[in-house]
Design an enzyme around this catalytic site. Structure first.
Site, short mmCIF file in Angstrom:
data_model
loop_
_atom_site.label_atom_id
_atom_site.label_comp_id
_atom_site.label_asym_id
_atom_site.label_seq_id
_atom_site.Cartn_x
_atom_site.Cartn_y
_atom_site.Cartn_z
N ASP A 8 0.80 -1.22 0.00
CA ASP A 8 0.00 0.00 0.00
C ASP A 8 0.84 1.28 0.00
O ASP A 8 0.30 2.37 -0.20
CB ASP A 8 -0.92 0.03 1.23
CG ASP A 8 -1.98 -1.06 1.17
OD1 ASP A 8 -2.29 -1.54 0.07
OD2 ASP A 8 -2.48 -1.45 2.24
N GLU A 50 -13.31 2.16 5.55
CA GLU A 50 -13.68 2.36 4.15
C GLU A 50 -15.18 2.17 3.95
O GLU A 50 -15.76 1.18 4.41
CB GLU A 50 -12.91 1.39 3.27
CG GLU A 50 -11.42 1.69 3.22
CD GLU A 50 -10.63 0.58 2.57
OE1 GLU A 50 -9.54 0.89 2.04
OE2 GLU A 50 -11.06 -0.58 2.59
N TYR A 71 -11.44 -5.65 -3.66
CA TYR A 71 -12.13 -4.37 -3.78
C TYR A 71 -12.97 -4.31 -5.06
O TYR A 71 -12.68 -4.99 -6.05
CB TYR A 71 -11.11 -3.23 -3.79
CG TYR A 71 -10.51 -2.88 -2.44
CD1 TYR A 71 -10.24 -3.86 -1.49
CD2 TYR A 71 -10.19 -1.57 -2.13
CE1 TYR A 71 -9.67 -3.54 -0.26
CE2 TYR A 71 -9.62 -1.23 -0.90
CZ TYR A 71 -9.37 -2.22 0.02
OH TYR A 71 -8.82 -1.91 1.24
N GLU A 90 -11.42 -6.34 -8.28
CA GLU A 90 -10.14 -7.03 -8.22
C GLU A 90 -10.38 -8.53 -8.18
O GLU A 90 -11.20 -9.01 -7.39
CB GLU A 90 -9.36 -6.61 -6.98
CG GLU A 90 -9.05 -5.12 -6.92
CD GLU A 90 -8.39 -4.70 -5.62
OE1 GLU A 90 -7.72 -3.65 -5.62
OE2 GLU A 90 -8.54 -5.43 -4.61
#
Length: 383
Positions: A72, A235, A339, A355
């Site tokens: 990340d 998120e 995701y 993904e």
């Protein structure tokens, strides 16, 4: 990796509808066509998809291009591809933001339907600052918030402008926009407001929380909206309900209940209440996407890896009662997946950009084009 194209023909629709039946085999390979493939185009890995459709019908797919690996942090660029034929074919990727070794990511676009402008909210950090260092406040810098825009249907983008001081209090360490997409409110008294789902971590408590940021002047200025009342969520995605309230759907870190959490807002996102679990929407702790089909009020759509333990089984769902129940579900890929992002394409199909891979979820970012009839609550219903 071989990818499958999901046909929009009558035969394709019939087969896809059949897969929604309980006794149908789950797809071994990702349904759809890869838009970004790991190792191609100068990037080791592509992650963090976002998807919008412009007022002219152009499909814009965003992601992070990670040059050095899957991590990340590091040298990460924010990329975009354009499609003018509803996601059937794509232009070569363009670099929306590259800051010399920094981490430029967390794309969260929103289309202003009044002006046609596409706004893109993003976050930045030094490539040599990890998330754990930023949370521990031992990093060289911190997470910063930026915005850019396109006034020509995603062909070009203005230089990113920093808005950290307007939307991030000093008491927060980690910060992320989206990822996924924002919305523009359609009902009074907040019609036209742009709302971007975000998350942060508090410095003093290290609590994870979801929040939103808003613009009431068509993206020219941004301000902090409301924060979810309870911690252990981050998120998130946001959708406008039929009665004008907003529903915030959040990634959940409570180990006792592996299901999404939700909260409601009656004032356009300035405050949030009624935080609770949605027991149907199981998750392995992962980002998810939520959106409304274009009809008024239209079903609410949701996608995530529907498994309590692992990032597998990318599932697309539909709710016909504003998220109270989810009677229709379609598995897009039974294998590794993570995701996702949702948008309604100009031809009426649902676009799910997700993904997926055969060995890991991060081998490709794939677009599935799904007719709404595949998510009818009655398997015999037709669109």
């Amino acid at each position: 990796m071989r990818v499958m194209w999901m046909a929009s023909s009558v035969v394709g629709m019939a087969w896809l509808t059949a897969t929604a039946a309980a006794d149908a085999p789950e797809p071994i390979e990702p349904l759809g066509e890869a838009v970004f493939v790991a190792g191609e185009g100068g990037y080791h890995t592509y992650r963090i998809p976002a998807l919008v459709v412009t007022t002219r019908g152009t499909v814009l797919a965003f992601c992070e291009g990670r040059r050095e690996g899957q991590g990340d942090a590091g040298d990460i660029d924010l990329l975009a591809k354009r499609s003018t034929d509803h996601g059937v074919s794509w232009n070569a990727h363009q670099v929306v933001w590259d800051d010399a070794g920094a981490t430029c990511g967390n794309p969260c676009p929103v289309v202003d339907r009044d002006t046609g402008t596409v706004w893109l909210l993003m976050t930045w950090s030094r490539g040599d600052d990890t998330e754990s260092e930023i949370i521990a406040q031992t990093s060289r810098d911190t997470r910063r918030v930026f915005v850019t825009r396109s006034d020509d249907d995603g062909v070009t983008w203005v230089p990113p402008r920093e808005i950290t001081a307007d939307v991030k209090p000093d008491a927060w360490s980690w910060y992320a926009t989206g990822p996924g997409c924002g919305i523009q409110l359609t009902r009074a008294p907040h019609r036209g407001r742009l709302v971007i789902p975000c998350d942060h971590i508090e410095k003093d408590t290290n609590d994870y929380r979801s929040h939103v940021i808003c613009s009431d002047d068509h993206g020219e200025t941004w301000r902090l909206g409301g924060v979810a009342p309870e911690p252990r969520v981050n998120e998130c995605g946001v959708v406008e309900l039929a009665d004008g309230r907003l529903l915030l759907n959040m990634r959940n870190y409570d180990p006792a209940n592996r299901a999404r959490q939700t909260a409601l807002s009656a004032d356009g996102g300035l405050t949030w209440t009624d935080q609770r679990f949605d027991e149907t929407l199981v998750e392995p702790i992962c980002q998810a996407a939520i959106a409304r089909y274009l009809r008024d009020p239209g079903p609410v759509l949701f996608s995530n890896p529907a498994d309590r333990e692992a990032r597998v089984r990318m599932t697309l769902r539909a709710s016909y009662d504003d998220g109270r129940t989810w009677p229709a579900a379609l598995t897009l890929h039974a294998g590794p997946s993570a995701y996702s992002a949702l948008a309604v394409l100009a031809d009426g199909q649902i676009g799910c950009l997700y993904e997926a891979g055969l060995d890991t979820p991060y081998e490709s970012i794939t677009l599935a084009r799904v007719p709404l009839s595949a998510l009818a609550p009655d398997p015999d219903a037709s669109e």
